[in-house]
Enzyme design. Structure first.
Site, PDB file in Angstrom:
ATOM      1  N   LYS A 135      24.709 -23.591  86.900  1.00  0.00           N
ATOM      2  CA  LYS A 135      25.893 -24.028  86.151  1.00  0.00           C
ATOM      3  C   LYS A 135      26.183 -25.518  86.339  1.00  0.00           C
ATOM      4  O   LYS A 135      26.644 -26.191  85.414  1.00  0.00           O
ATOM      5  CB  LYS A 135      27.106 -23.196  86.541  1.00  0.00           C
ATOM      6  CG  LYS A 135      27.652 -23.449  87.931  1.00  0.00           C
ATOM      7  CD  LYS A 135      28.905 -22.648  88.193  1.00  0.00           C
ATOM      8  CE  LYS A 135      29.414 -22.853  89.613  1.00  0.00           C
ATOM      9  NZ  LYS A 135      29.829 -24.225  89.893  1.00  0.00           N
ATOM     10  N   THR A 136      25.919 -26.053  87.534  1.00  0.00           N
ATOM     11  CA  THR A 136      26.190 -27.478  87.779  1.00  0.00           C
ATOM     12  C   THR A 136      25.313 -28.345  86.883  1.00  0.00           C
ATOM     13  O   THR A 136      25.767 -29.346  86.319  1.00  0.00           O
ATOM     14  CB  THR A 136      25.948 -27.830  89.262  1.00  0.00           C
ATOM     15  OG1 THR A 136      26.761 -26.985  90.081  1.00  0.00           O
ATOM     16  CG2 THR A 136      26.290 -29.276  89.541  1.00  0.00           C
TER      17      THR A 136
ATOM     18  N   ASP B  89      35.385 -26.694  86.273  1.00  0.00           N
ATOM     19  CA  ASP B  89      34.426 -25.920  87.075  1.00  0.00           C
ATOM     20  C   ASP B  89      35.175 -24.883  87.907  1.00  0.00           C
ATOM     21  O   ASP B  89      36.344 -25.080  88.255  1.00  0.00           O
ATOM     22  CB  ASP B  89      33.652 -26.888  87.985  1.00  0.00           C
ATOM     23  CG  ASP B  89      32.434 -26.226  88.623  1.00  0.00           C
ATOM     24  OD1 ASP B  89      32.027 -25.138  88.171  1.00  0.00           O
ATOM     25  OD2 ASP B  89      31.888 -26.819  89.577  1.00  0.00           O
ATOM     26  N   GLU B  90      34.499 -23.787  88.246  1.00  0.00           N
ATOM     27  CA  GLU B  90      35.077 -22.726  89.096  1.00  0.00           C
ATOM     28  C   GLU B  90      36.449 -22.281  88.577  1.00  0.00           C
ATOM     29  O   GLU B  90      37.423 -22.180  89.330  1.00  0.00           O
ATOM     30  CB  GLU B  90      35.199 -23.212  90.556  1.00  0.00           C
ATOM     31  CG  GLU B  90      33.911 -23.723  91.174  1.00  0.00           C
ATOM     32  CD  GLU B  90      32.923 -22.616  91.524  1.00  0.00           C
ATOM     33  OE1 GLU B  90      33.143 -21.453  91.123  1.00  0.00           O
ATOM     34  OE2 GLU B  90      31.922 -22.921  92.186  1.00  0.00           O
TER      35      GLU B  90
ATOM     36  N   GLN C 292      32.803 -14.050  91.583  1.00  0.00           N
ATOM     37  CA  GLN C 292      32.930 -14.894  92.767  1.00  0.00           C
ATOM     38  C   GLN C 292      34.371 -15.384  92.955  1.00  0.00           C
ATOM     39  O   GLN C 292      34.600 -16.409  93.589  1.00  0.00           O
ATOM     40  CB  GLN C 292      31.970 -16.079  92.672  1.00  0.00           C
ATOM     41  CG  GLN C 292      30.510 -15.667  92.647  1.00  0.00           C
ATOM     42  CD  GLN C 292      29.559 -16.842  92.717  1.00  0.00           C
ATOM     43  OE1 GLN C 292      29.523 -17.588  93.687  1.00  0.00           O
ATOM     44  NE2 GLN C 292      28.780 -17.030  91.659  1.00  0.00           N
TER      45      GLN C 292
ATOM     46  N   ARG D  61      23.994 -15.580  98.612  1.00  0.00           N
ATOM     47  CA  ARG D  61      23.662 -16.856  99.265  1.00  0.00           C
ATOM     48  C   ARG D  61      22.182 -16.872  99.668  1.00  0.00           C
ATOM     49  O   ARG D  61      21.625 -17.926  99.930  1.00  0.00           O
ATOM     50  CB  ARG D  61      24.501 -17.084 100.529  1.00  0.00           C
ATOM     51  CG  ARG D  61      26.003 -17.197 100.368  1.00  0.00           C
ATOM     52  CD  ARG D  61      26.442 -18.120  99.273  1.00  0.00           C
ATOM     53  NE  ARG D  61      26.641 -17.395  98.027  1.00  0.00           N
ATOM     54  CZ  ARG D  61      26.663 -17.940  96.822  1.00  0.00           C
ATOM     55  NH1 ARG D  61      26.480 -19.241  96.700  1.00  0.00           N
ATOM     56  NH2 ARG D  61      26.866 -17.221  95.731  1.00  0.00           N
TER      57      ARG D  61
END
Length: 778
Positions: A33-34, A225-226, A256, A614
């Site tokens: 996504k970044t 973002d987020e 998340q 992770r």
């Protein structure tokens, strides 16, 4: 520009190439996504959008810096500097400084951090002559913070009878007065706290339409973002700024969303399509980070949540190894297993320490992991907190224990003489120090003779000093006859440390209490281990020697290659080849404090999803059958989350005896002879994981792949079962607690047989072989 777009897959290209209109990018874990956000911003600039007209909001400065660097590489640093990019707080602070005069603030207003705010609230409570045991500054600050993030101003508070009644019910009827005084004092000082940066921005945009129009015209393209982590205040600011042009792009993953405890509202992302007309929805579902086993196991977990957006995360990566499940008898043994696995992987594959991460639900769990890593001489770093033995509350307890062994220890004495507060203040301590220097004696010796020295102290102060001396002496008497655990537990109660922690009902206070509990657990575990050392009795001096070594090893050597230890909340956004999620037990993970409603349990499940994703190559889930609670060994149940993973993705390293146990409410022996083996429900065959409903029998773990374990639940071999020829002078051995060592001497026969071993960390120890757990390395 085309070369960067061509690096994206088709699903990633679509949101990059849509220039106008509202859009939501639902980005699964590890889906890039970044990169999509970065290239989208660069593409907008390539299409002629002025950098000054783009606003990009992130949650961390690190994320903002990383994105700006990537954009600089594409469009050049000069243009990238013109972007409005940063955290919510930094961007809105910049706006507020430009418009501060409209709100009556100077443009150079101060920004109070939490310590500044705490000091101010403490002063207000003192001036109002309120009881600090009821009006605890941290609790008050937390309450004010929640008001501000919910846009409850002082005026709104006094217009809300329900809020006032809640505070009255919690014995804080003057909460509103404190809130009002705090706000007025901040304004008078020309200061805002962190929550004001959001609250005042909302005020600015709502009260001054011309200011709103100015920033709507400036920020024609907004990216967030987020988005799942936004709170109500942040949501309203973004909604207001984007209302005119509606060129808003939000990126997030509902799976998340793990920050409800600090105000994040998952409904912001779930309801985005209802807030804007003609929303385009894009899904980034290909995971580039993890193996198929990890990705599909995580999917099987999050699928259990009812509140979620539809997406199917997948990966083209290899299957990879199955998720390994390990059961230990105790938390100490769990730590030794994790350290042993890391040690073996490092040796076999020549891997760096930085490839490994240990994740836990609460900070207190780091103690067992730290102890085990130190024994293996594996360097590590605690992220987001101090090493266990460096935490204030732990150092306070250890200082009392140091005084028991050595009352002349002035650093320890100064630390605890008035903590918890007992009326021996700085002025008194200064007089005691001057007298000690004059008579060339320790401060404690001066205190012992307080009635014989003229220090111009009143009778009350002399009495308190005598009481302190008597308390330390009583601890010394107990030390002569009792083990370290009994004494440490007595010290934490008698000194008032436990009561002090219990008074503080904040999350920080609860965490400190958990840490003291974990210290006592560690002492108990240490005493159990001392049984195998010839002549050891588990005395305080033995434990303090062990801790002194531990705290020496805590010192930073400047080596960045270390195993990472952190809570799962801190791990969000990070990735590691090998991840150990420890403490997978009911009431620990999921937390006992987060299971009262479905929404709380679903957040815990999302937290587990974050932990599992992770891992890039291998994930371990470990749990203990029993865990020390205030020094008492209590039974633990495996976490429900382990059972929720589809069995085809799991490999059990220890035989799984099933999770469901019949626990009678009374002693069944009163009914005569009963075959207790029949009381275990759904007991599978030894070594076979429990079958899930609808699971393909062929996909279950192959029993022959499981490692046999000894009766103590450890995979190491007990040396008492080894033939004499297996252990000789000169052998290199590995011990669960002490690590690697060389056998210097063997003496005695039968049950009294002993081995003298020189360990790399901890020196020479003489072990009783009937208790020692050793692996012969060479």
């Amino acid at each position: 520009m085309q070369q960067y777009i061509s690096q994206l897959n088709e699903a990633q290209q679509q949101p990059v190439l849509q220039k106008d209109g509202p859009m939501i990018i639902i980005a699964g874990a590890g889906s890039g996504k970044t990169r999509v956000l970065t290239i989208r911003i660069a593409y907008l600039m390539h299409q002629g959008v002025d950098a000054f007209n783009i606003l990009s909001l992130t949650f961390t400065n690190k994320a903002a810096r990383e994105m700006k660097k990537r954009i600089s590489d594409i469009v050049g640093s000069n243009e990238a500097k013109n972007l409005w990019m940063g955290t919510f707080h930094s961007v809105f602070a910049r706006i507020l400084r430009s418009e501060a005069d409209k709100l009556g603030y100077p443009s150079n207003f101060s920004i109070y951090d939490s310590q500044d705010s705490l000091r101010l609230i403490g002063s207000i409570i003192k001036e109002m002559q309120l009881d600090r045991d009821i009006y605890k500054p941290k609790q008050i600050l937390g309450r004010i913070s929640s008001y501000k993030n919910s846009l409850i101003t002082v005026k709104a508070y006094f217009n809300n009878p329900e809020l006032q009644e809640q505070d009255a019910m919690s014995k804080k009827p003057r909460m509103g007065e404190i809130y009002q005084a705090y706000v007025e004092r901040c304004f008078k000082a020309g200061a805002m706290d962190f929550d004001d940066l959001l609250l005042k921005t909302n005020e600015l945009l709502n009260v001054f339409p011309d200011v709103l129009a100015k920033y709507q015209n400036r920020f024609r393209y907004i990216l967030v973002d987020e988005y799942q982590d936004t709170n109500h205040s942040q949501y309203l600011i973004v909604r207001a700024l984007s209302d005119k042009f509606q060129n808003i792009c939000v990126v997030g993953d509902d799976a998340q969303s793990i920050y409800a405890f600090r105000g994040a509202n998952i409904n912001n992302i779930l309801n985005f399509q209802k807030d804007y007309a003609g929303v385009q929805t894009y899904r980034l579902e290909q995971n580039y980070r993890s193996t198929k086993n990890i990705v599909e196991a995580a999917n099987s977990i999050i699928d259990k949540n009812k509140t979620k957006l539809d997406k199917i995360v997948w990966t083209a990566n290899d299957d990879g190894p199955k998720i390994k499940i390990h059961r230990s008898l105790t938390d100490g043994e769990e730590g030794r297993f994790v350290a042993g696995e890391i040690f073996e992987k490092k040796m076999q594959n020549q891997m760096a320490n930085g490839n490994f991460a240990i994740l836990y639900r609460t900070n207190a769990q780091s103690r067992a992991m730290e102890d085990a890593l130190r024994k293996r001489d594996i360097p590590y770093r605690i992220y987001g907190g101090l090493s266990f033995y460096q935490r204030k509350e732990i150092k306070d307890v250890l200082s009392y224990l140091r005084l028991v062994i050595n009352p002349k220890d002035e650093e320890a004495l100064i630390r605890v003489i008035n903590y918890p507060a007992r009326g021996i203040g700085d002025t008194t301590l200064e007089k005691l120090t001057i007298a000690a220097n004059h008579y060339k004696r320790s401060i404690f010796e001066v205190m012992q003779n307080i009635d014989k020295i003229d220090l111009k102290l009143n009778a009350g102060t002399r009495g308190r000093i005598s009481d302190f001396v008597t308390m330390i002496r009583s601890f010394q008497v107990i030390d002569q006859n009792q083990d370290a655990f009994y004494l440490a537990e007595h010290v934490t109660k008698k000194t008032g440390l436990i009561q002090e922690m219990r008074k503080d009902g904040t999350p920080e206070g609860i965490a400190k209490l958990e840490n003291i509990e974990e210290l006592l657990n560690g002492i108990k575990d240490f005493i159990e281990g001392q049984r195998e050392i010839d002549g050891a009795r588990g005395a305080l001096s033995e434990f303090m020697e062990d801790v002194a070594l531990a705290t020496d090893l805590d010192k930073d050597t400047g080596d960045d290659d270390r195993v990472a230890l952190m809570t799962i909340h801190l791990a969000k956004g990070l990735e590691f080849p090998y991840v150990f999620v420890v403490g997978m037990e009911e009431d620990l993970f999921p937390s006992a404090m987060s299971m009262s409603t479905r929404s709380e349990l679903e957040e815990e499940r999302r937290l587990f999803y974050v932990a599992l994703t992770r891992a890039e190559h291998q994930a371990y889930l470990t749990y203990a059958q029993s865990r020390y609670r205030w020094g008492k060994l209590t039974d633990s149940e495996p976490s429900r989350f382990i059972e929720e993973i589809s069995g085809q993705f799991l490999e059990y390293l220890t035989p799984n005896e099933g999770s469901y146990r019949y626990k009678p409410m009374m002693d069944i022996d009163v009914f005569g002879d009963v075959d207790k083996s029949k009381l275990r429900l759904n007991k599978p065959q030894t070594g076979t994981p429990p079958k899930k409903y609808g699971e393909d029998p062929e996909s279950s773990t192959n029993v022959r792949r499981l490692k046999p374990v000894s009766s103590n639940g450890s995979s190491s071999v007990s040396s008492s079962n080894l033939p004499d020829s297996k252990l000789n002078v000169g052998n290199m051995v590995m011990h669960e607690r002490f690590g690697r060592g060389e056998v210097l001497n063997i003496e005695g026969v039968g049950a009294d047989k002993k081995a003298e071993i020189k360990f790399d960390v901890g020196g020479i120890k003489k072990l009783l072989l009937r208790f020692a757990r050793l692996d012969v390395l060479s």
